[in-house]
Scaffold this motif. Sequence first.
Motif, PDB file in Angstrom:
ATOM      1  N   ASP A   1      -2.034  10.171   1.986  1.00 57.55           N
ATOM      2  CA  ASP A   1      -1.999  11.227   2.991  1.00 57.55           C
ATOM      3  C   ASP A   1      -0.873  12.180   2.643  1.00 57.55           C
ATOM      4  O   ASP A   1       0.160  11.761   2.110  1.00 57.55           O
ATOM      5  N   ARG A   2      -1.066  13.471   2.943  1.00 55.30           N
ATOM      6  CA  ARG A   2      -0.074  14.477   2.539  1.00 55.30           C
ATOM      7  C   ARG A   2       1.299  14.216   3.155  1.00 55.30           C
ATOM      8  O   ARG A   2       2.323  14.677   2.635  1.00 55.30           O
ATOM      9  N   ASP A   3       1.359  13.484   4.266  1.00 57.37           N
ATOM     10  CA  ASP A   3       2.646  13.176   4.890  1.00 57.37           C
ATOM     11  C   ASP A   3       3.312  11.948   4.287  1.00 57.37           C
ATOM     12  O   ASP A   3       4.435  11.604   4.680  1.00 57.37           O
ATOM     13  N   TRP A   4       2.624  11.259   3.358  1.00 60.99           N
ATOM     14  CA  TRP A   4       3.172  10.020   2.818  1.00 60.99           C
ATOM     15  C   TRP A   4       3.255  10.043   1.298  1.00 60.99           C
ATOM     16  O   TRP A   4       4.262  10.433   0.740  1.00 60.99           O
ATOM     17  N   GLY A   5       2.204   9.600   0.640  1.00 62.70           N
ATOM     18  CA  GLY A   5       2.277   9.416  -0.798  1.00 62.70           C
ATOM     19  C   GLY A   5       3.028   8.142  -1.138  1.00 62.70           C
ATOM     20  O   GLY A   5       3.486   7.404  -0.252  1.00 62.70           O
ATOM     21  N   PRO A   6       3.183   7.823  -2.421  1.00 65.58           N
ATOM     22  CA  PRO A   6       3.874   6.587  -2.825  1.00 65.58           C
ATOM     23  C   PRO A   6       5.323   6.583  -2.366  1.00 65.58           C
ATOM     24  O   PRO A   6       6.020   7.592  -2.459  1.00 65.58           O
ATOM     25  N   GLN A   7       5.743   5.430  -1.860  1.00 61.80           N
ATOM     26  CA  GLN A   7       7.093   5.281  -1.318  1.00 61.80           C
ATOM     27  C   GLN A   7       7.981   4.465  -2.274  1.00 61.80           C
ATOM     28  O   GLN A   7       7.537   3.446  -2.802  1.00 61.80           O
ATOM     29  N   PRO A   8       9.226   4.883  -2.484  1.00 64.18           N
ATOM     30  CA  PRO A   8      10.132   4.185  -3.414  1.00 64.18           C
ATOM     31  C   PRO A   8      10.735   2.938  -2.767  1.00 64.18           C
ATOM     32  O   PRO A   8      11.939   2.850  -2.514  1.00 64.18           O
ATOM     33  N   LEU A   9       9.900   1.941  -2.521  1.00 67.93           N
ATOM     34  CA  LEU A   9      10.319   0.750  -1.792  1.00 67.93           C
ATOM     35  C   LEU A   9      10.871  -0.318  -2.728  1.00 67.93           C
ATOM     36  O   LEU A   9      10.481  -0.410  -3.896  1.00 67.93           O
TER      37      LEU A   9
ATOM     38  N   TYR B   1       0.833  -1.200   0.000  1.00 66.72           N
ATOM     39  CA  TYR B   1       0.000   0.000   0.000  1.00 66.72           C
ATOM     40  C   TYR B   1       0.875   1.260   0.000  1.00 66.72           C
ATOM     41  O   TYR B   1       0.540   2.256  -0.639  1.00 66.72           O
ATOM     42  N   GLY B   2       1.998   1.198   0.723  1.00 68.12           N
ATOM     43  CA  GLY B   2       2.911   2.332   0.734  1.00 68.12           C
ATOM     44  C   GLY B   2       3.522   2.583  -0.634  1.00 68.12           C
ATOM     45  O   GLY B   2       3.642   3.730  -1.074  1.00 68.12           O
ATOM     46  N   ALA B   3       3.932   1.520  -1.305  1.00 68.81           N
ATOM     47  CA  ALA B   3       4.497   1.667  -2.644  1.00 68.81           C
ATOM     48  C   ALA B   3       3.482   2.250  -3.623  1.00 68.81           C
ATOM     49  O   ALA B   3       3.840   2.976  -4.558  1.00 68.81           O
TER      50      ALA B   3
ATOM     51  N   GLU C   1       8.729   1.044 -13.580  1.00 67.80           N
ATOM     52  CA  GLU C   1       8.088   2.100 -14.363  1.00 67.80           C
ATOM     53  C   GLU C   1       6.797   2.559 -13.682  1.00 67.80           C
ATOM     54  O   GLU C   1       6.517   3.758 -13.613  1.00 67.80           O
ATOM     55  N   ARG C   2       6.010   1.609 -13.166  1.00 66.66           N
ATOM     56  CA  ARG C   2       4.772   1.955 -12.469  1.00 66.66           C
ATOM     57  C   ARG C   2       5.080   2.847 -11.266  1.00 66.66           C
ATOM     58  O   ARG C   2       4.408   3.859 -11.041  1.00 66.66           O
ATOM     59  N   GLN C   3       6.111   2.479 -10.522  1.00 66.81           N
ATOM     60  CA  GLN C   3       6.470   3.275  -9.351  1.00 66.81           C
ATOM     61  C   GLN C   3       6.924   4.672  -9.755  1.00 66.81           C
ATOM     62  O   GLN C   3       6.578   5.663  -9.089  1.00 66.81           O
ATOM     63  N   ASN C   4       7.674   4.786 -10.845  1.00 64.46           N
ATOM     64  CA  ASN C   4       8.109   6.099 -11.313  1.00 64.46           C
ATOM     65  C   ASN C   4       6.919   6.965 -11.730  1.00 64.46           C
ATOM     66  O   ASN C   4       6.913   8.182 -11.497  1.00 64.46           O
ATOM     67  N   VAL C   5       5.920   6.344 -12.349  1.00 61.39           N
ATOM     68  CA  VAL C   5       4.699   7.072 -12.714  1.00 61.39           C
ATOM     69  C   VAL C   5       4.012   7.610 -11.459  1.00 61.39           C
ATOM     70  O   VAL C   5       3.578   8.771 -11.411  1.00 61.39           O
ATOM     71  N   LEU C   6       3.934   6.783 -10.430  1.00 62.56           N
ATOM     72  CA  LEU C   6       3.294   7.205  -9.182  1.00 62.56           C
ATOM     73  C   LEU C   6       4.062   8.343  -8.517  1.00 62.56           C
ATOM     74  O   LEU C   6       3.462   9.318  -8.044  1.00 62.56           O
ATOM     75  N   LEU C   7       5.371   8.229  -8.454  1.00 63.08           N
ATOM     76  CA  LEU C   7       6.184   9.260  -7.818  1.00 63.08           C
ATOM     77  C   LEU C   7       6.072  10.586  -8.574  1.00 63.08           C
ATOM     78  O   LEU C   7       5.986  11.663  -7.963  1.00 63.08           O
TER      79      LEU C   7
END
Length: 386
Positions: free
Chosen positions: A105-113, A95-97, A341-347
Amino acid sequence: MRPLAQRLLIAALPLSLLGAAVSHASDVDLPNTMAWTAYGTNSSGYAQAVAIGNMLQNKYDSSVRILPGDNDVSRMTPLRQGRVDLCACGIASYYGAEGVMMFADRDWGPQPLRVITTSTASFGLALAVAGDLDVKTPADLAGKRIAYIRGDDALNKGTEAYLAFGGLTWDDVERVDYPGYARSFDGIIAGDVDASFTTTVTPPAQQLASSPRGISWPVLDPDDEAGWERMAAVAPYFRPHEVTAGAGGISADNPVPSASYPYPIVVANQDLEDNVAYGLIKAMQENFDDYKDNAPGAAGYAFEQQDLQWVVPFHDAVVEYYKEVGVWTEEMQAHQDELVERQNVLLSAWDSFMQDAPDDDEAFTFQWMEARASALSDAGFEPIFK
């Protein structure tokens, strides 16, 4: 299914091949001290981290300091802040990724895990159903009273996934809200609700099995491709799993075809030093026999239990290790590249969204989920969470 075939490929590799590949790998190079977060001190995840830490201390003189966390946020916050090297996390790492649920949440968002390794043990993650009902498969849950745990997104997502396997949604069952997980099992025993999501080995499931209602576990046919596709559309982290431990008489001699996902999931940030990531996976595989029996579930780190095409990308140095031992395929690399690539799109979507994000918390979450879904869809990915 593809992950099962991948596991069979690993299991079929001759030990001599693995040994030869490993012998040419570079030496394990770990820091003198590492810090991990894990579940609470009474959890199997904490016990596994201790067992692994003892092995690393004995074999490589690398000390592991384990910080227990009571919830997903408290386990992942030190990782995000760079105060720990690793988190022996649960499914919240996914969920974090993805930047969803408690991480929308404004303090989190997607994490580069990045995944280092995972444990998949003998238990399953399933809907425990009162045994006095004629529920054989998830489709039989239509019209039944199903527990919904307020504030526990992971458990409710698991329930939703099981319903989806049977072609059902929350609209097809009677939802009964509970303030906590244990209370829902009290409700089943009391006859106020019929099913709740759990692991097959948890104490509440054992208590239900010993009650007058008894317990049953819906069977997930491993050959039901449509069912697995529906489940994956809701929660793609589930995999088919033959459960051999659990309440109600589940054993190696009486297995239940069901589902599971890894626990713990050992993750790091993408910028974890290569030597640490590589050294950890190599040390854990080469010294598996030194810790596999020293904590409940530790046997789940076995080489053949690693799903190399899961839902969170591996650390690059871990990929290098799997290449060296001869199991990494072109298909796995394509899957890895797609996840990155999916993670980069999210970030990128998060960075753009935060430039003009609303101040109101409810509006923030709603608009982020919309922006997230739009960015993923535009890039050809399924948003999954909407």
